[in-house]
Design a protein around this motif. Structure first.
Motif, PDB file in Angstrom:
ATOM      1  N   VAL A  77       0.850  -1.182   0.000  1.00  0.00           N
ATOM      2  CA  VAL A  77       0.000   0.000   0.000  1.00  0.00           C
ATOM      3  C   VAL A  77       0.891   1.238   0.000  1.00  0.00           C
ATOM      4  O   VAL A  77       2.074   1.172   0.333  1.00  0.00           O
ATOM      5  CB  VAL A  77      -0.948   0.025   1.221  1.00  0.00           C
ATOM      6  CG1 VAL A  77      -1.925  -1.132   1.165  1.00  0.00           C
ATOM      7  CG2 VAL A  77      -0.161  -0.020   2.530  1.00  0.00           C
ATOM      8  N   THR A  78       0.319   2.361  -0.366  1.00  0.00           N
ATOM      9  CA  THR A  78       1.082   3.604  -0.400  1.00  0.00           C
ATOM     10  C   THR A  78       1.058   4.267   0.968  1.00  0.00           C
ATOM     11  O   THR A  78       0.113   4.073   1.745  1.00  0.00           O
ATOM     12  CB  THR A  78       0.493   4.572  -1.429  1.00  0.00           C
ATOM     13  OG1 THR A  78      -0.818   4.961  -1.010  1.00  0.00           O
ATOM     14  CG2 THR A  78       0.409   3.916  -2.803  1.00  0.00           C
ATOM     15  N   PRO A  79       2.082   5.060   1.285  1.00  0.00           N
ATOM     16  CA  PRO A  79       2.066   5.782   2.568  1.00  0.00           C
ATOM     17  C   PRO A  79       0.825   6.650   2.737  1.00  0.00           C
ATOM     18  O   PRO A  79       0.276   6.756   3.833  1.00  0.00           O
ATOM     19  CB  PRO A  79       3.347   6.619   2.504  1.00  0.00           C
ATOM     20  CG  PRO A  79       4.254   5.855   1.598  1.00  0.00           C
ATOM     21  CD  PRO A  79       3.354   5.246   0.565  1.00  0.00           C
ATOM     22  N   GLY A  80       0.362   7.261   1.646  1.00  0.00           N
ATOM     23  CA  GLY A  80      -0.817   8.119   1.751  1.00  0.00           C
ATOM     24  C   GLY A  80      -2.069   7.376   2.150  1.00  0.00           C
ATOM     25  O   GLY A  80      -2.913   7.911   2.878  1.00  0.00           O
ATOM     26  N   SER A  81      -2.208   6.110   1.697  1.00  0.00           N
ATOM     27  CA  SER A  81      -3.402   5.353   2.053  1.00  0.00           C
ATOM     28  C   SER A  81      -3.411   4.955   3.521  1.00  0.00           C
ATOM     29  O   SER A  81      -4.468   4.662   4.088  1.00  0.00           O
ATOM     30  CB  SER A  81      -3.518   4.103   1.170  1.00  0.00           C
ATOM     31  OG  SER A  81      -2.425   3.229   1.380  1.00  0.00           O
ATOM     32  N   VAL A  82      -2.226   4.933   4.153  1.00  0.00           N
ATOM     33  CA  VAL A  82      -2.148   4.601   5.576  1.00  0.00           C
ATOM     34  C   VAL A  82      -2.609   5.765   6.444  1.00  0.00           C
ATOM     35  O   VAL A  82      -3.174   5.569   7.523  1.00  0.00           O
ATOM     36  CB  VAL A  82      -0.710   4.192   5.943  1.00  0.00           C
ATOM     37  CG1 VAL A  82      -0.579   3.924   7.444  1.00  0.00           C
ATOM     38  CG2 VAL A  82      -0.283   2.958   5.162  1.00  0.00           C
ATOM     39  N   THR A  83      -2.394   6.994   5.972  1.00  0.00           N
ATOM     40  CA  THR A  83      -2.697   8.169   6.805  1.00  0.00           C
ATOM     41  C   THR A  83      -4.173   8.262   7.159  1.00  0.00           C
ATOM     42  O   THR A  83      -4.521   8.845   8.187  1.00  0.00           O
ATOM     43  CB  THR A  83      -2.254   9.453   6.093  1.00  0.00           C
ATOM     44  OG1 THR A  83      -2.946   9.570   4.831  1.00  0.00           O
ATOM     45  CG2 THR A  83      -0.758   9.442   5.837  1.00  0.00           C
TER      46      THR A  83
END
Length: 384
Positions: A283-289
Motif C-alpha cells: 500500500v502507499t504511505p498516503g493510504s495509511v494516513t
C-alpha cells in the motif's frame, strides 16, 4: 520457417506419446514449464509482428486481435492481452531476451509491462536489468511485491493517485433477486478489504472447526473434507451472516477493533522500503494516513539485517514481543513453497526446545500448521 514449426510439432508429438507417469518428476516439470514459457514468448512476438504487418486486414478482420481470436478460437480478451504484451516487448529488450530464454515467465513480463507507464518509462529503462534479475530469482508473489515498491519510488504521485482511485471506487451492492434470494457484489480498497477478509477468516475458521468436529463424530477417525456438512463457499456465506449477527449484539459503547501499524525503525537500511499489510499487499504511505486517527502504532527496532531485539529467553512458548518480532521479521511461513502470512502461522523453534534450543528471535521462525507438523519426519521403529 515452416520447417522449424514442423520440427516443433514433431518434438511435441514425441512428448505427447510419452506416458505421463514418466514425465511426473520435479525436474521434468520445471524443464517443461521453462520451454512452455519460451514458446509463449515466441508466440507473443509473432502476434505483435503479425499486427504490425497488417496482413490480417485482407481477411476483413477489424483488428489483429479479432483475427487471432477467430482463427485460433480464443476469447477476444485473451487475444488482446497477448497483442498488448507483444507491443510492450518492443520497449522491454532485456525482459524479452529473458523470456525467450525461459528465465522469466509471461506472468512476470506482464507485471513489468503494467509497471512501465509514461511516467516510469525512463526509470524502467534504467532499472530493467535489475527488475528482470529479480523476476528470475524471486517467487512470483515476492516479485510482485518488489515491483510494487519499485513503482512507488519511480512514480510516487501516480501510485498515490491510484490508491485514491481505489478508495473512491469502493462499492457494495446487495439486492434481492428472484425467489427471494439475495445477490452480493462489492469492491474494496486494499486496507478495507483486508479488514473484512480477516473478520470473515476468523469466523470461517470457527465454523470449520465445528463442521470438522461434527463430521468426525459422525464418520470417525477417517474424516475428510468431503464429509463436511458445508462447502467452503457455503461456510463463507454463513460466516458473513454470523458477522452481521455479532455486530447486532455488540453492546453500546463497546470498543471496536483498531488497526495496528508497525513502524520498522532501521529496517529500510537493511532490506529496503516496507509499507504493506499483514497479508503482503503493498500500500502507499498516503493510504495509511487515513487510518492514523484510529490505529495503534508499535515501534520495532532492528539492530542488524533481519534481526529484532530479543525479549525473553527462558520460556517454552513464543509469546508477546518475541513472537511479534518473529512475525515482523519473517512475514510468512519459512517454507520456500508456502506463502501463508506470519500472523496466521505458528511460531516455533528452529532448534527444538527439547534439544536445548532457546526461545529467542534468532531461534524462532514462522511456520504454518502444515509445515510445522511436517518438519520433523517420523522416526523409524527400532531394529529388533
Amino acid at each position: 520457417m515452416a520447417a522449424v514449426v514442423d520440427s516443433l510439432v514433431s518434438a511435441l508429438d514425441g512428448l505427447c506419446a510419452v506416458d505421463a507417469a514418466r514425465l511426473g518428476d520435479g525436474e521434468t516439470i520445471m524443464a517443461l514449464h521453462r520451454q512452455l514459457e519460451r514458446l509463449h514468448a515466441v508466440t507473443t512476438r509473432a502476434v505483435a509482428a503479425f499486427d504490425a504487418g497488417g496482413s490480417w486486414e485482407a481477411d476483413g478482420a477489424r483488428t489483429a486481435s479479432a483475427w487471432v481470436a477467430g482463427r485460433c478460437r480464443l476469447p477476444v480478451p485473451s487475444a488482446r492481452r497477448r497483442l498488448h504484451l507483444g507491443r510492450a516487448l518492443r520497449h522491454m529488450p532485456v525482459a524479452e531476451r529473458a523470456w525467450l530464454a525461459g528465465d522469466v515467465g509471461e506472468a512476470q513480463v506482464g507485471l513489468m509491462a503494467g509497471a512501465r507507464t509514461p511516467a516510469t518509462a525512463a526509470c524502467f529503462a534504467r532499472d530493467e536489468a535489475l527488475l528482470v534479475e529479480q523476476a528470475g530469482t524471486l517467487r512470483y508473489a515476492h516479485f510482485a511485491r518488489c515491483l510494487a515498491y519499485w513503482a512507488q519510488l519511480a512514480d510516487p504521485d501516480g501510485c498515490e493517485a491510484d490508491a485514491e482511485r481505489q478508495q473512491r471506487e469502493r462499492r457494495l451492492h446487495l439486492s434481492q433477486s428472484f425467489g427471494g434470494t439475495w445477490v452480493l457484489n462489492g469492491r474494496f480498497d486494499p486496507m478495507s478489504g483486508a479488514i473484512v477478509a480477516e473478520a470473515l477468516r476468523r469466523i470461517d475458521e470457527e465454523l470449520f472447526a465445528a463442521d470438522w468436529a461434527e463430521a468426525k463424530a459422525r464418520v470417525g477417525a477417517g474424516v475428510c473434507a468431503g464429509d463436511l456438512a458445508r462447502t467452503p463457499a457455503q461456510r463463507r456465506a454463513d460466516a458473513l451472516v454470523e458477522m452481521a449477527r455479532r455486530s447486532a449484539a455488540v453492546p453500546a459503547g463497546a470498543r471496536l477493533p483498531e488497526p495496528l501499524l508497525s513502524v520498522l525503525v532501521g529496517y529500510e537500511t537493511f532490506a529496503g522500503r516496507i509499507c504493506e499489510l499483514a497479508n503482503g499487499s503493498v500500500v502507499t504511505p498516503g493510504s495509511v494516513t487515513r487510518w492514523l486517527d484510529r490505529a495503534w502504532v508499535e515501534r520495532v527496532v532492528f539492530d542488524g539485517p533481519g534481526r529484532v531485539s530479543d525479549v525473553g529467553v527462558r520460556r517454552r512458548l513464543f509469546t508477546g514481543a518475541t513472537r511479534r518480532a518473529v512475525q515482523i521479521r519473517d512475514r510468512e511461513c519459512f517454507h520456500d513453497l508456502c506463502d501463508v502470512p506470519a500472523e496466521q502461522c505458528e511460531v516455533d523453534h528452529v532448534t527444538p526446545w527439547s534439544q536445548g534450543g532457546p526461545t529467542t528471535e534468532d531461534n524462532g521462525r514462522a511456520a504454518c500448521g502444515f509445515h510445522n507438523r511436517a518438519r520433523a519426519p517420523a522416526q523409524p521403529p527400532p531394529a529388533v
